[in-house]
Design a protein around this motif. Structure first.
Motif, PDB file in Angstrom:
ATOM      1  N   SER A  60      -2.955  88.166 -23.237  1.00  0.00           N
ATOM      2  CA  SER A  60      -2.485  86.956 -22.289  1.00  0.00           C
ATOM      3  C   SER A  60      -3.668  86.638 -21.327  1.00  0.00           C
ATOM      4  O   SER A  60      -3.550  85.345 -20.860  1.00  0.00           O
ATOM      5  N   ASP A  61      -4.628  87.320 -21.509  1.00  0.00           N
ATOM      6  CA  ASP A  61      -5.863  86.879 -20.631  1.00  0.00           C
ATOM      7  C   ASP A  61      -6.826  86.112 -21.794  1.00  0.00           C
ATOM      8  O   ASP A  61      -7.547  86.555 -22.647  1.00  0.00           O
ATOM      9  N   SER A  62      -6.443  84.759 -21.702  1.00  0.00           N
ATOM     10  CA  SER A  62      -6.963  83.936 -22.946  1.00  0.00           C
ATOM     11  C   SER A  62      -8.476  83.532 -22.722  1.00  0.00           C
ATOM     12  O   SER A  62      -9.283  83.171 -23.756  1.00  0.00           O
ATOM     13  N   THR A  63      -9.353  83.698 -21.649  1.00  0.00           N
ATOM     14  CA  THR A  63     -10.639  83.617 -21.656  1.00  0.00           C
ATOM     15  C   THR A  63     -11.404  84.700 -21.937  1.00  0.00           C
ATOM     16  O   THR A  63     -11.201  85.958 -21.586  1.00  0.00           O
ATOM     17  N   LEU A  64     -12.355  84.407 -23.044  1.00  0.00           N
ATOM     18  CA  LEU A  64     -13.055  85.364 -23.852  1.00  0.00           C
ATOM     19  C   LEU A  64     -14.404  85.143 -23.388  1.00  0.00           C
ATOM     20  O   LEU A  64     -15.008  84.132 -23.289  1.00  0.00           O
ATOM     21  N   LEU A  65     -15.123  86.102 -23.196  1.00  0.00           N
ATOM     22  CA  LEU A  65     -16.531  86.268 -23.011  1.00  0.00           C
ATOM     23  C   LEU A  65     -17.228  87.376 -24.177  1.00  0.00           C
ATOM     24  O   LEU A  65     -16.518  87.848 -24.762  1.00  0.00           O
ATOM     25  N   TRP A  66     -18.400  86.509 -24.713  1.00  0.00           N
ATOM     26  CA  TRP A  66     -19.039  87.159 -25.917  1.00  0.00           C
ATOM     27  C   TRP A  66     -20.625  87.247 -25.648  1.00  0.00           C
ATOM     28  O   TRP A  66     -21.026  86.696 -24.899  1.00  0.00           O
ATOM     29  N   GLU A  92     -11.793  88.290 -20.147  1.00  0.00           N
ATOM     30  CA  GLU A  92     -12.496  88.295 -18.964  1.00  0.00           C
ATOM     31  C   GLU A  92     -12.361  89.406 -18.108  1.00  0.00           C
ATOM     32  O   GLU A  92     -13.026  89.889 -17.475  1.00  0.00           O
ATOM     33  N   GLY A  93     -11.017  89.771 -18.181  1.00  0.00           N
ATOM     34  CA  GLY A  93     -10.582  90.827 -17.377  1.00  0.00           C
ATOM     35  C   GLY A  93     -11.324  92.109 -17.737  1.00  0.00           C
ATOM     36  O   GLY A  93     -11.638  92.911 -17.057  1.00  0.00           O
ATOM     37  N   LEU A  94     -11.360  92.344 -18.970  1.00  0.00           N
ATOM     38  CA  LEU A  94     -11.898  93.695 -19.626  1.00  0.00           C
ATOM     39  C   LEU A  94     -13.280  93.580 -19.237  1.00  0.00           C
ATOM     40  O   LEU A  94     -13.910  94.525 -18.951  1.00  0.00           O
ATOM     41  N   ALA A  95     -14.165  92.586 -19.573  1.00  0.00           N
ATOM     42  CA  ALA A  95     -15.376  92.419 -19.255  1.00  0.00           C
ATOM     43  C   ALA A  95     -15.846  92.637 -17.703  1.00  0.00           C
ATOM     44  O   ALA A  95     -16.846  93.607 -17.539  1.00  0.00           O
ATOM     45  N   GLY A  96     -14.814  92.301 -16.963  1.00  0.00           N
ATOM     46  CA  GLY A  96     -14.840  92.830 -15.402  1.00  0.00           C
ATOM     47  C   GLY A  96     -14.791  94.216 -15.363  1.00  0.00           C
ATOM     48  O   GLY A  96     -15.792  94.918 -14.519  1.00  0.00           O
ATOM     49  N   GLU A  97     -13.775  94.860 -15.905  1.00  0.00           N
ATOM     50  CA  GLU A  97     -13.763  96.384 -15.854  1.00  0.00           C
ATOM     51  C   GLU A  97     -15.077  97.158 -16.343  1.00  0.00           C
ATOM     52  O   GLU A  97     -15.535  97.954 -15.882  1.00  0.00           O
ATOM     53  N   ILE A  98     -15.558  96.472 -17.517  1.00  0.00           N
ATOM     54  CA  ILE A  98     -16.772  96.958 -18.302  1.00  0.00           C
ATOM     55  C   ILE A  98     -17.901  96.907 -17.139  1.00  0.00           C
ATOM     56  O   ILE A  98     -18.716  97.906 -16.981  1.00  0.00           O
ATOM     57  N   THR A  99     -18.092  95.828 -16.468  1.00  0.00           N
ATOM     58  CA  THR A  99     -19.220  95.731 -15.712  1.00  0.00           C
ATOM     59  C   THR A  99     -19.031  96.425 -14.520  1.00  0.00           C
ATOM     60  O   THR A  99     -20.083  97.251 -14.013  1.00  0.00           O
ATOM     61  N   GLU A 100     -17.882  96.715 -13.887  1.00  0.00           N
ATOM     62  CA  GLU A 100     -17.684  97.524 -12.742  1.00  0.00           C
ATOM     63  C   GLU A 100     -17.906  98.983 -13.082  1.00  0.00           C
ATOM     64  O   GLU A 100     -18.483  99.759 -12.358  1.00  0.00           O
ATOM     65  N   ASP A 140     -22.515  93.802  -6.996  1.00  0.00           N
ATOM     66  CA  ASP A 140     -23.747  93.317  -6.572  1.00  0.00           C
ATOM     67  C   ASP A 140     -23.353  92.064  -5.797  1.00  0.00           C
ATOM     68  O   ASP A 140     -22.821  91.024  -6.394  1.00  0.00           O
ATOM     69  N   GLU A 141     -23.384  92.015  -4.617  1.00  0.00           N
ATOM     70  CA  GLU A 141     -22.867  90.904  -3.665  1.00  0.00           C
ATOM     71  C   GLU A 141     -23.692  89.615  -3.854  1.00  0.00           C
ATOM     72  O   GLU A 141     -23.219  88.378  -4.014  1.00  0.00           O
ATOM     73  N   ASP A 142     -25.046  89.798  -4.300  1.00  0.00           N
ATOM     74  CA  ASP A 142     -26.035  88.839  -4.502  1.00  0.00           C
ATOM     75  C   ASP A 142     -25.701  88.152  -6.104  1.00  0.00           C
ATOM     76  O   ASP A 142     -26.318  86.918  -6.288  1.00  0.00           O
ATOM     77  N   ALA A 143     -25.138  88.925  -6.981  1.00  0.00           N
ATOM     78  CA  ALA A 143     -25.118  88.312  -8.224  1.00  0.00           C
ATOM     79  C   ALA A 143     -23.627  87.521  -8.511  1.00  0.00           C
ATOM     80  O   ALA A 143     -22.717  88.258  -7.957  1.00  0.00           O
ATOM     81  N   SER A 144     -23.515  86.878  -9.281  1.00  0.00           N
ATOM     82  CA  SER A 144     -22.221  86.084  -9.625  1.00  0.00           C
ATOM     83  C   SER A 144     -21.480  87.171 -10.684  1.00  0.00           C
ATOM     84  O   SER A 144     -22.248  87.940 -11.536  1.00  0.00           O
ATOM     85  N   PRO A 145     -20.173  87.276 -10.585  1.00  0.00           N
ATOM     86  CA  PRO A 145     -19.354  88.376 -11.531  1.00  0.00           C
ATOM     87  C   PRO A 145     -19.814  88.044 -12.763  1.00  0.00           C
ATOM     88  O   PRO A 145     -19.902  88.733 -13.792  1.00  0.00           O
ATOM     89  N   ASP A 146     -19.896  86.469 -13.204  1.00  0.00           N
ATOM     90  CA  ASP A 146     -19.898  86.143 -14.831  1.00  0.00           C
ATOM     91  C   ASP A 146     -21.197  86.831 -15.088  1.00  0.00           C
ATOM     92  O   ASP A 146     -21.616  87.216 -16.157  1.00  0.00           O
ATOM     93  N   ASP A 147     -22.323  86.391 -14.219  1.00  0.00           N
ATOM     94  CA  ASP A 147     -23.429  86.677 -14.517  1.00  0.00           C
ATOM     95  C   ASP A 147     -23.842  88.290 -14.928  1.00  0.00           C
ATOM     96  O   ASP A 147     -24.654  88.689 -15.933  1.00  0.00           O
ATOM     97  N   MET A 148     -23.095  89.046 -14.113  1.00  0.00           N
ATOM     98  CA  MET A 148     -23.251  90.481 -14.328  1.00  0.00           C
ATOM     99  C   MET A 148     -22.451  90.895 -15.560  1.00  0.00           C
ATOM    100  O   MET A 148     -23.122  91.692 -16.196  1.00  0.00           O
ATOM    101  N   ALA A 149     -21.309  90.162 -15.916  1.00  0.00           N
ATOM    102  CA  ALA A 149     -20.661  90.629 -16.953  1.00  0.00           C
ATOM    103  C   ALA A 149     -21.387  90.164 -18.256  1.00  0.00           C
ATOM    104  O   ALA A 149     -21.347  90.862 -19.331  1.00  0.00           O
ATOM    105  N   PHE A 150     -21.872  88.933 -18.308  1.00  0.00           N
ATOM    106  CA  PHE A 150     -22.691  88.445 -19.505  1.00  0.00           C
ATOM    107  C   PHE A 150     -23.979  89.666 -19.577  1.00  0.00           C
ATOM    108  O   PHE A 150     -24.277  89.839 -20.873  1.00  0.00           O
ATOM    109  N   ASP A 151     -24.682  89.573 -18.662  1.00  0.00           N
ATOM    110  CA  ASP A 151     -25.647  90.792 -18.792  1.00  0.00           C
ATOM    111  C   ASP A 151     -25.277  92.091 -19.344  1.00  0.00           C
ATOM    112  O   ASP A 151     -25.903  92.604 -20.206  1.00  0.00           O
TER     113      ASP A 151
END
Lengths: 159, 129
Positions: free
Chosen positions: A40-46, A65-73, A80-91
């Motif tokens: 149901s979460d249609s946004t994919l990060l790769w 996107e949801g799973l990428a956030g969980e992996i990052t966490e 990291d308050e200074d980093a964007s969640p997307d940047d951290m997930a991509f990294d």
């Protein structure tokens, strides 16, 4: 007797499971594509990495996107308050596919043979790819994770 | 206090390496981070480090070129360089050790794989204390 494709699948399963367990303390369990329901979460990060030698190919890791956030966490422990969640997930996804590719190639080729990887790249949405590709599916703590393999990897690793 | 420079173009990898270093006994160390070899040389310009931990595959300046530059520098050539890479194989390990790498580890590392190669480095720290 193990076929080249079965051998490749086994090595991919091992590389993915070991990498997620070691880096994110998460259990990645291979599942059949038949068991994968549309998310149901249609946004994919790769994240994608090119294998340059001894064969040419690409490995792509896809997560919602949801799973990428969980992996990052799971990897960072805290945001990291200074980093964007997307940047951290991509990294995080980039480092994961880099590590998975290294583990996979080390398993697939003879010990005395060198291999070379490119630099990982990342993106959002469905990645453009070749028609000749194979998808491997995983259950990662209740979420679906996918690895897409493109290239002649099944010609390796039967020794 | 030891000074350790960690070089990897991935912030995730740098964080993960630092966490492993903390666990194996470097929690009191002063850390500096770099995204490539050039940044490491900039950091070392002001003050040498007690150890450099570097990835191989980085943009701008890769880990092998960084290792060569460090070992060619009379001011820096005693600095232990630990290479942590996803692209290790025996041939590459031999090449890196020939150029003076202290050790080469494959990703993903863990405290268990890191501890044995840092035993001497950590012993030296205890001696210094």
């Amino acid at each position: 007797m193990t076929t080249p494709n079965e051998n490749l699948a086994e090595k991919i399963f091992e590389a993915v499971a070991e990498t997620f367990e070691n880096m994110a303390f998460m259990e990645a369990v291979p599942v059949s594509s038949d068991d994968v329901e549309p998310s149901s979460d249609s946004t994919l990060l790769w994240s994608r990495i090119a294998v340059l030698q001894p064969v040419e190919g690409e490995l792509t890791l896809l997560a919602s996107e949801g799973l990428a956030g969980e992996i990052t966490e799971a990897i960072f422990g805290e945001t990291d308050e200074d980093a964007s969640p997307d940047d951290m997930a991509f990294d995080a996804l980039a480092e994961l596919i880099n590590t998975i590719a290294g583990r996979l190639m080390a398993e697939l080729i003879p010990q005395d043979q060198a291999f070379e990887l490119g630099l990982p790249e990342t993106g959002k949405g469905w990645p453009q790819g070749s028609e000749e590709e194979i998808a491997y599916h995983f259950d990662l703590e209740g979420h679906k994770l996918m690895i897409i393999v493109q290239g002649e990897f099944d010609s390796l690793g039967m020794g | 206090m030891k000074r350790i420079v960690i070089a990897d173009d991935s912030g995730t990898a740098r964080m993960f390496i630092r966490r492993c270093l903390d666990i194996v006994g470097c929690a009191e160390a002063e850390y500096a981070e770099a995204a490539n070899g050039k940044e490491v040389l900039e950091i070392l310009k002001d003050r040498p480090a007690d150890m450099v931990v570097t990835d191989l595959n980085m943009p701008e300046m890769n880990g092998l070129d960084l290792l060569k530059r460090i070992k060619a520098s009379p001011r820096l050539n005693e600095t232990p360089v630990l290479v942590i890479t996803s692209a290790a194989n025996p041939e590459r390990v031999q090449e890196l050790e020939r150029w003076g790498a202290m050790a080469v580890l494959s990703k993903p590392i863990s405290p268990a794989t890191l501890a044995p190669v840092l035993a001497e480095f950590l012993d030296n720290e205890e001696d210094a204390d």
